[in-house]
Design a protein around this motif. Structure first.
Motif, PDB file in Angstrom:
ATOM      1  N   LEU A 110       0.843  -1.274  -0.089  1.00 34.40           N
ATOM      2  CA  LEU A 110       0.032  -0.047   0.077  1.00 34.40           C
ATOM      3  C   LEU A 110       0.928   1.211   0.150  1.00 34.40           C
ATOM      4  CD1 LEU A 110      -2.515   1.459   0.357  1.00 34.40           C
ATOM      5  CD2 LEU A 110      -2.625   1.083   2.758  1.00 34.40           C
ATOM      6  N   LEU A 111       1.668   1.206   0.888  1.00 33.87           N
ATOM      7  CA  LEU A 111       3.088   2.649   0.975  1.00 33.87           C
ATOM      8  C   LEU A 111       3.467   2.534  -0.467  1.00 33.87           C
ATOM      9  CD1 LEU A 111       3.957   4.846   2.838  1.00 33.87           C
ATOM     10  CD2 LEU A 111       5.798   3.060   3.360  1.00 33.87           C
ATOM     11  N   LEU A 112       3.983   1.512  -0.945  1.00 34.54           N
ATOM     12  CA  LEU A 112       4.644   1.569  -2.175  1.00 34.54           C
ATOM     13  C   LEU A 112       3.887   2.009  -3.331  1.00 34.54           C
ATOM     14  CD1 LEU A 112       7.348   0.767  -3.893  1.00 34.54           C
ATOM     15  CD2 LEU A 112       6.312  -1.497  -4.324  1.00 34.54           C
ATOM     16  N   ALA A 113       2.500   1.671  -3.497  1.00 32.08           N
ATOM     17  CA  ALA A 113       1.794   2.100  -4.441  1.00 32.08           C
ATOM     18  C   ALA A 113       1.447   3.666  -4.226  1.00 32.08           C
ATOM     19  CB  ALA A 113       0.283   1.463  -4.236  1.00 32.08           C
ATOM     20  N   LEU A 114       1.034   4.092  -3.270  1.00 33.02           N
ATOM     21  CA  LEU A 114       0.831   5.484  -2.776  1.00 33.02           C
ATOM     22  C   LEU A 114       2.213   6.285  -3.064  1.00 33.02           C
ATOM     23  CD1 LEU A 114      -1.389   5.403   0.306  1.00 33.02           C
ATOM     24  CD2 LEU A 114      -2.052   5.779  -2.074  1.00 33.02           C
ATOM     25  N   LEU A 115       3.052   5.767  -2.673  1.00 35.54           N
ATOM     26  CA  LEU A 115       4.395   6.627  -3.136  1.00 35.54           C
ATOM     27  C   LEU A 115       4.535   6.538  -4.620  1.00 35.54           C
ATOM     28  CD1 LEU A 115       6.930   5.345  -0.254  1.00 35.54           C
ATOM     29  CD2 LEU A 115       5.928   7.648  -0.669  1.00 35.54           C
ATOM     30  N   ALA A 116       4.349   5.637  -5.210  1.00 36.02           N
ATOM     31  CA  ALA A 116       4.486   5.701  -6.943  1.00 36.02           C
ATOM     32  C   ALA A 116       3.595   6.722  -7.208  1.00 36.02           C
ATOM     33  CB  ALA A 116       4.127   4.332  -7.472  1.00 36.02           C
ATOM     34  N   LEU A 117       2.409   6.813  -6.792  1.00 34.29           N
ATOM     35  CA  LEU A 117       1.445   7.930  -7.495  1.00 34.29           C
ATOM     36  C   LEU A 117       1.994   9.019  -7.263  1.00 34.29           C
ATOM     37  CD1 LEU A 117      -1.205   8.451  -8.836  1.00 34.29           C
ATOM     38  CD2 LEU A 117      -2.100   8.156  -6.503  1.00 34.29           C
ATOM     39  N   ALA A 118       2.276   9.383  -6.068  1.00 34.19           N
ATOM     40  CA  ALA A 118       3.037  10.671  -5.852  1.00 34.19           C
ATOM     41  C   ALA A 118       4.003  10.901  -6.500  1.00 34.19           C
ATOM     42  CB  ALA A 118       3.352  10.590  -4.052  1.00 34.19           C
ATOM     43  N   GLY A 119       4.978  10.082  -6.591  1.00 29.75           N
ATOM     44  CA  GLY A 119       6.057  10.339  -7.524  1.00 29.75           C
ATOM     45  C   GLY A 119       5.656  10.743  -8.881  1.00 29.75           C
ATOM     46  N   LEU A 120       4.839  10.004  -9.369  1.00 29.56           N
ATOM     47  CA  LEU A 120       4.435  10.103 -10.934  1.00 29.56           C
ATOM     48  C   LEU A 120       3.493  11.636 -10.740  1.00 29.56           C
ATOM     49  CD1 LEU A 120       3.759   9.105 -13.789  1.00 29.56           C
ATOM     50  CD2 LEU A 120       1.542   8.256 -13.015  1.00 29.56           C
ATOM     51  N   CYS A 121       2.685  11.774 -10.025  1.00 28.75           N
ATOM     52  CA  CYS A 121       1.835  13.105 -10.360  1.00 28.75           C
ATOM     53  C   CYS A 121       2.942  14.355  -9.928  1.00 28.75           C
ATOM     54  CB  CYS A 121       0.593  13.140  -8.951  1.00 28.75           C
ATOM     55  SG  CYS A 121      -0.605  12.126  -9.554  1.00 28.75           S
ATOM     56  N   TYR A 122       4.007  14.411  -8.852  1.00 29.36           N
ATOM     57  CA  TYR A 122       4.835  15.369  -8.636  1.00 29.36           C
ATOM     58  C   TYR A 122       5.758  15.738  -9.813  1.00 29.36           C
ATOM     59  CZ  TYR A 122       7.787  18.722  -6.488  1.00 29.36           C
ATOM     60  OH  TYR A 122       8.436  19.901  -6.157  1.00 29.36           O
ATOM     61  N   GLY A 123       6.267  14.478 -10.268  1.00 28.46           N
ATOM     62  CA  GLY A 123       7.110  14.391 -11.524  1.00 28.46           C
ATOM     63  C   GLY A 123       6.374  15.107 -12.623  1.00 28.46           C
ATOM     64  N   ALA A 124       5.189  14.519 -12.958  1.00 30.10           N
ATOM     65  CA  ALA A 124       4.441  15.323 -13.945  1.00 30.10           C
ATOM     66  C   ALA A 124       4.102  16.781 -13.875  1.00 30.10           C
ATOM     67  CB  ALA A 124       3.013  14.597 -14.082  1.00 30.10           C
ATOM     68  N   VAL A 125       4.003  17.174 -12.549  1.00 39.64           N
ATOM     69  CA  VAL A 125       3.911  18.792 -12.578  1.00 39.64           C
ATOM     70  C   VAL A 125       5.321  19.184 -12.993  1.00 39.64           C
ATOM     71  CG1 VAL A 125       3.815  20.575 -10.906  1.00 39.64           C
ATOM     72  CG2 VAL A 125       1.977  18.418 -10.679  1.00 39.64           C
ATOM     73  N   LEU A 126       6.468  18.712 -12.292  1.00 38.09           N
ATOM     74  CA  LEU A 126       7.645  19.419 -12.627  1.00 38.09           C
ATOM     75  C   LEU A 126       8.194  19.150 -14.388  1.00 38.09           C
ATOM     76  CD1 LEU A 126       9.830  18.089  -9.509  1.00 38.09           C
ATOM     77  CD2 LEU A 126       8.826  20.268 -10.089  1.00 38.09           C
ATOM     78  N   LEU A 127       7.866  18.140 -14.920  1.00 42.86           N
ATOM     79  CA  LEU A 127       8.134  18.001 -16.261  1.00 42.86           C
ATOM     80  C   LEU A 127       7.197  18.801 -17.100  1.00 42.86           C
ATOM     81  CD1 LEU A 127       9.407  15.802 -18.335  1.00 42.86           C
ATOM     82  CD2 LEU A 127       7.219  14.719 -18.416  1.00 42.86           C
ATOM     83  N   THR A 128       6.007  19.059 -16.834  1.00 42.35           N
ATOM     84  CA  THR A 128       5.199  19.671 -17.733  1.00 42.35           C
ATOM     85  C   THR A 128       5.233  21.306 -17.337  1.00 42.35           C
ATOM     86  OG1 THR A 128       3.135  19.442 -16.594  1.00 42.35           O
ATOM     87  CG2 THR A 128       3.775  17.967 -18.365  1.00 42.35           C
ATOM     88  N   ARG A 129       5.702  21.562 -16.233  1.00 41.04           N
ATOM     89  CA  ARG A 129       5.603  22.987 -15.386  1.00 41.04           C
ATOM     90  C   ARG A 129       4.204  23.534 -15.594  1.00 41.04           C
ATOM     91  NH1 ARG A 129      10.519  26.493 -15.836  1.00 41.04           N
ATOM     92  NH2 ARG A 129      12.283  25.045 -15.872  1.00 41.04           N
ATOM     93  N   ALA A 130       3.290  22.619 -15.263  1.00 42.68           N
ATOM     94  CA  ALA A 130       2.032  22.973 -15.273  1.00 42.68           C
ATOM     95  C   ALA A 130       1.467  21.849 -14.192  1.00 42.68           C
ATOM     96  CB  ALA A 130       1.245  22.852 -16.505  1.00 42.68           C
ATOM     97  N   ARG A 131       0.444  22.515 -13.425  1.00 41.04           N
ATOM     98  CA  ARG A 131      -0.529  21.619 -12.609  1.00 41.04           C
ATOM     99  C   ARG A 131      -1.378  20.409 -13.265  1.00 41.04           C
ATOM    100  NH1 ARG A 131      -0.867  26.519  -8.693  1.00 41.04           N
ATOM    101  NH2 ARG A 131       0.863  25.987  -7.386  1.00 41.04           N
ATOM    102  N   VAL A 132      -1.598  20.977 -14.437  1.00 43.97           N
ATOM    103  CA  VAL A 132      -2.470  20.094 -15.316  1.00 43.97           C
ATOM    104  C   VAL A 132      -1.907  18.735 -15.471  1.00 43.97           C
ATOM    105  CG1 VAL A 132      -3.801  19.995 -17.480  1.00 43.97           C
ATOM    106  CG2 VAL A 132      -3.570  22.120 -16.357  1.00 43.97           C
ATOM    107  N   GLY A 133      -0.373  18.874 -15.555  1.00 43.96           N
ATOM    108  CA  GLY A 133       0.270  17.369 -15.797  1.00 43.96           C
ATOM    109  C   GLY A 133       0.104  16.479 -14.825  1.00 43.96           C
TER     110      GLY A 133
END
Length: 137
Positions: A50-73
């Motif tokens: 459960l912790l691994l799954a939630l950390l993976a989601l957090a990493g993906l969402c935050y990485g998407a924000v940084l990658l696209t430089r937009a919260r829409v990512g």
């Protein structure tokens, strides 16, 4: 329409380009895959999964924000995750289901939604290069 505006991408509403739309679609697909993997891991290796799954989601969402430089990512990745989680949480006509009725499944669904919303709304998006808005600089 005055001032030579063509109504497409000028003013308050600026439509994203094709490259950015493809990036959002790719992030949604990654979110979908993360939702599938997380739903399998969270039940198999409770509580570490459960912790691994939630950390993976957090990493993906935050990485998407940084990658696209937009919260829409981050929102695109979270939306893909949410679609996968809701599809997998539904019961099938044969009586098969992937999520058990328990604290782990509810923590994955509610915690994942909270993580996606937090990552897509809280972080400060890096500003483009430009003059400083601070006085005296």
């Amino acid at each position: 329409m005055t001032g030579g505006s063509n109504g497409m991408g000028d003013g308050l509403l600026k439509l994203p380009g094709a490259g950015r739309l493809c990036a959002y679609a790719g992030l949604a697909a990654l979110g979908f895959l993360t939702g599938i993997a997380g739903s399998l891991v969270q039940g198999g290796w409770f509580p570490g999964g459960l912790l691994l799954a939630l950390l993976a989601l957090a990493g993906l969402c935050y990485g998407a924000v940084l990658l696209t430089r937009a919260r829409v990512g981050g929102a695109a990745a979270g939306t893909g995750w949410l679609i996968a989680a809701l599809v997998l949480a539904a019961n099938r006509p044969e009586g098969d289901f992937l999520f058990q009725a328990g604290i782990g499944s509810y923590a994955f669904l509610l915690g994942g939604m909270a993580v996606a919303v937090i990552c897509a709304t809280v972080p400060k998006v890096p500003q483009p290069d430009g003059p400083s808005a601070r006085l005296g600089k």
